[in-house]
Design a protein around this motif. Structure first.
Motif, mmCIF file in Angstrom:
data_model
loop_
_atom_site.group_PDB
_atom_site.id
_atom_site.type_symbol
_atom_site.label_atom_id
_atom_site.label_comp_id
_atom_site.label_asym_id
_atom_site.label_seq_id
_atom_site.Cartn_x
_atom_site.Cartn_y
_atom_site.Cartn_z
ATOM 1 N N ARG A 89 45.377 6.173 31.802
ATOM 2 C CA ARG A 89 46.744 5.985 31.302
ATOM 3 C C ARG A 89 47.767 6.521 32.307
ATOM 4 N NH1 ARG A 89 49.030 4.872 26.314
ATOM 5 N NH2 ARG A 89 46.979 4.862 25.336
ATOM 6 N N ALA A 90 47.484 7.675 32.865
ATOM 7 C CA ALA A 90 48.386 8.254 33.870
ATOM 8 C C ALA A 90 48.462 7.353 35.104
ATOM 9 C CB ALA A 90 47.911 9.647 34.260
ATOM 10 N N LEU A 91 47.329 6.813 35.506
ATOM 11 C CA LEU A 91 47.303 5.912 36.656
ATOM 12 C C LEU A 91 48.125 4.649 36.375
ATOM 13 C CD1 LEU A 91 46.107 5.044 39.427
ATOM 14 C CD2 LEU A 91 44.252 4.002 38.126
ATOM 15 N N MET A 92 47.915 4.045 35.217
ATOM 16 C CA MET A 92 48.636 2.817 34.861
ATOM 17 C C MET A 92 50.135 3.079 34.716
ATOM 18 S SD MET A 92 46.405 0.445 34.882
ATOM 19 C CE MET A 92 47.123 -0.904 34.003
ATOM 20 N N THR A 93 50.495 4.201 34.128
ATOM 21 C CA THR A 93 51.906 4.548 33.981
ATOM 22 C C THR A 93 52.551 4.686 35.355
ATOM 23 O OG1 THR A 93 51.474 5.675 31.891
ATOM 24 C CG2 THR A 93 53.522 6.233 33.013
ATOM 25 N N GLY A 94 51.859 5.318 36.279
ATOM 26 C CA GLY A 94 52.368 5.457 37.645
ATOM 27 C C GLY A 94 52.538 4.110 38.323
ATOM 28 N N LEU A 95 51.579 3.219 38.113
ATOM 29 C CA LEU A 95 51.674 1.889 38.719
ATOM 30 C C LEU A 95 52.858 1.095 38.149
ATOM 31 C CD1 LEU A 95 47.899 0.871 38.816
ATOM 32 C CD2 LEU A 95 49.358 1.428 40.757
ATOM 33 N N PHE A 96 53.011 1.133 36.839
ATOM 34 C CA PHE A 96 54.116 0.397 36.216
ATOM 35 C C PHE A 96 55.467 0.982 36.584
ATOM 36 C CE2 PHE A 96 51.027 -1.203 32.888
ATOM 37 C CZ PHE A 96 51.037 -2.498 33.381
ATOM 38 N N SER A 97 55.537 2.281 36.803
ATOM 39 C CA SER A 97 56.819 2.890 37.158
ATOM 40 C C SER A 97 57.287 2.424 38.538
ATOM 41 C CB SER A 97 56.729 4.408 37.109
ATOM 42 O OG SER A 97 55.919 4.894 38.153
ATOM 43 N N ARG A 98 56.372 1.999 39.384
ATOM 44 C CA ARG A 98 56.738 1.516 40.725
ATOM 45 C C ARG A 98 57.146 0.041 40.733
ATOM 46 N NH1 ARG A 98 51.494 3.521 43.543
ATOM 47 N NH2 ARG A 98 51.445 5.561 42.583
ATOM 48 N N LEU A 99 57.004 -0.661 39.625
ATOM 49 C CA LEU A 99 57.288 -2.093 39.589
ATOM 50 C C LEU A 99 58.766 -2.426 39.446
ATOM 51 C CD1 LEU A 99 54.358 -3.479 37.418
ATOM 52 C CD2 LEU A 99 54.659 -3.654 39.876
ATOM 53 N N ASP A 100 59.614 -1.425 39.245
ATOM 54 C CA ASP A 100 61.052 -1.629 39.124
ATOM 55 C C ASP A 100 61.363 -2.602 37.984
ATOM 56 O OD1 ASP A 100 63.691 -1.124 39.807
ATOM 57 O OD2 ASP A 100 63.783 -2.779 41.239
ATOM 58 N N LEU A 101 60.799 -2.346 36.817
ATOM 59 C CA LEU A 101 61.022 -3.180 35.647
ATOM 60 C C LEU A 101 62.259 -2.704 34.893
ATOM 61 C CD1 LEU A 101 57.332 -3.248 34.381
ATOM 62 C CD2 LEU A 101 58.503 -4.997 35.713
ATOM 63 N N VAL A 102 62.864 -3.594 34.131
ATOM 64 C CA VAL A 102 64.003 -3.226 33.297
ATOM 65 C C VAL A 102 63.581 -3.261 31.843
ATOM 66 C CG1 VAL A 102 65.725 -4.080 34.924
ATOM 67 C CG2 VAL A 102 64.878 -5.589 33.135
ATOM 68 N N THR A 103 64.303 -2.507 31.039
ATOM 69 C CA THR A 103 64.019 -2.513 29.608
ATOM 70 C C THR A 103 64.593 -3.775 28.982
ATOM 71 O OG1 THR A 103 66.056 -1.380 29.019
ATOM 72 C CG2 THR A 103 64.139 0.017 29.532
ATOM 73 N N ARG A 104 64.131 -4.096 27.805
ATOM 74 C CA ARG A 104 64.656 -5.257 27.067
ATOM 75 C C ARG A 104 66.149 -5.067 26.811
ATOM 76 N NH1 ARG A 104 64.254 -10.372 26.378
ATOM 77 N NH2 ARG A 104 62.028 -10.194 26.169
ATOM 78 N N GLU A 105 66.558 -3.840 26.487
ATOM 79 C CA GLU A 105 67.972 -3.566 26.229
ATOM 80 C C GLU A 105 68.818 -3.840 27.469
ATOM 81 O OE1 GLU A 105 70.888 0.074 24.738
ATOM 82 O OE2 GLU A 105 68.763 0.467 25.067
ATOM 83 N N GLU A 106 68.377 -3.362 28.622
ATOM 84 C CA GLU A 106 69.109 -3.612 29.869
ATOM 85 C C GLU A 106 69.181 -5.111 30.163
ATOM 86 O OE1 GLU A 106 68.122 0.271 32.600
ATOM 87 O OE2 GLU A 106 66.524 -1.195 32.257
ATOM 88 N N GLN A 110 72.679 -7.440 30.396
ATOM 89 C CA GLN A 110 73.006 -8.248 31.568
ATOM 90 C C GLN A 110 73.115 -9.725 31.215
ATOM 91 O OE1 GLN A 110 73.984 -7.202 34.584
ATOM 92 N NE2 GLN A 110 73.888 -5.178 33.649
ATOM 93 N N ARG A 111 72.265 -10.187 30.299
ATOM 94 C CA ARG A 111 72.315 -11.583 29.853
ATOM 95 C C ARG A 111 73.652 -11.880 29.161
ATOM 96 N NH1 ARG A 111 70.887 -14.818 25.542
ATOM 97 N NH2 ARG A 111 70.340 -13.048 24.237
ATOM 98 N N ALA A 112 74.103 -10.947 28.314
ATOM 99 C CA ALA A 112 75.381 -11.119 27.621
ATOM 100 C C ALA A 112 76.547 -11.110 28.611
ATOM 101 C CB ALA A 112 75.563 -10.029 26.572
ATOM 102 N N LEU A 113 76.494 -10.211 29.588
ATOM 103 C CA LEU A 113 77.552 -10.167 30.600
ATOM 104 C C LEU A 113 77.594 -11.457 31.410
ATOM 105 C CD1 LEU A 113 77.207 -6.504 31.915
ATOM 106 C CD2 LEU A 113 79.116 -7.458 30.619
ATOM 107 N N LEU A 114 76.432 -11.971 31.759
ATOM 108 C CA LEU A 114 76.364 -13.219 32.520
ATOM 109 C C LEU A 114 76.895 -14.392 31.702
ATOM 110 C CD1 LEU A 114 75.544 -14.700 35.077
ATOM 111 C CD2 LEU A 114 73.239 -14.890 34.137
ATOM 112 N N ALA A 115 76.551 -14.449 30.425
ATOM 113 C CA ALA A 115 77.052 -15.525 29.556
ATOM 114 C C ALA A 115 78.568 -15.461 29.450
ATOM 115 C CB ALA A 115 76.409 -15.426 28.179
ATOM 116 N N HIS A 116 79.107 -14.254 29.315
ATOM 117 C CA HIS A 116 80.567 -14.094 29.243
ATOM 118 C C HIS A 116 81.219 -14.528 30.555
ATOM 119 C CE1 HIS A 116 84.453 -12.484 28.179
ATOM 120 N NE2 HIS A 116 84.469 -11.787 29.306
ATOM 121 N N ALA A 117 80.643 -14.148 31.675
ATOM 122 C CA ALA A 117 81.182 -14.545 32.982
ATOM 123 C C ALA A 117 81.131 -16.064 33.145
ATOM 124 C CB ALA A 117 80.411 -13.861 34.109
#
Length: 80
Positions: free
Chosen positions: A31-48, A52-59
């Motif tokens: 689990r620690a290994l997988m968490t470390g690997l995923f943290s390096r993937l530069d992923l965004v949360t669903r909320e983020e 951004q999707r809402a801001l883009l739609a407004h723009a």
């Protein structure tokens, strides 16, 4: 499959393996290994992503409105 689902599936399978294996801390280490690997993937949360999707739609709406206004002004120019 999302990274979270993938992580959960791998953790579940490792948990099953650890239950039948003498290595009691295998799941914790994996689990620690997988968490470390995923943290390096530069992923965004669903909320983020949704923010951004809402801001883009407004723009996009604003750009469309401005393009329509420019076209209207160009048509209204006298002498052209």
């Amino acid at each position: 499959m999302s990274p979270t689902q993938l992580f959960d599936e791998v953790a579940h399978r490792l948990s099953q393996l650890a239950a039948t294996s003498p290595a009691a801390d295998l799941e914790k280490n994996a689990r620690a290994l997988m968490t470390g690997l995923f943290s390096r993937l530069d992923l965004v949360t669903r909320e983020e992503f949704e923010i951004q999707r809402a801001l883009l739609a407004h723009a996009r709406e604003r750009i469309d409105a401005l393009e329509a206004r420019v076209a209207q002004l160009e048509q209204a120019k006298p002498g052209q």
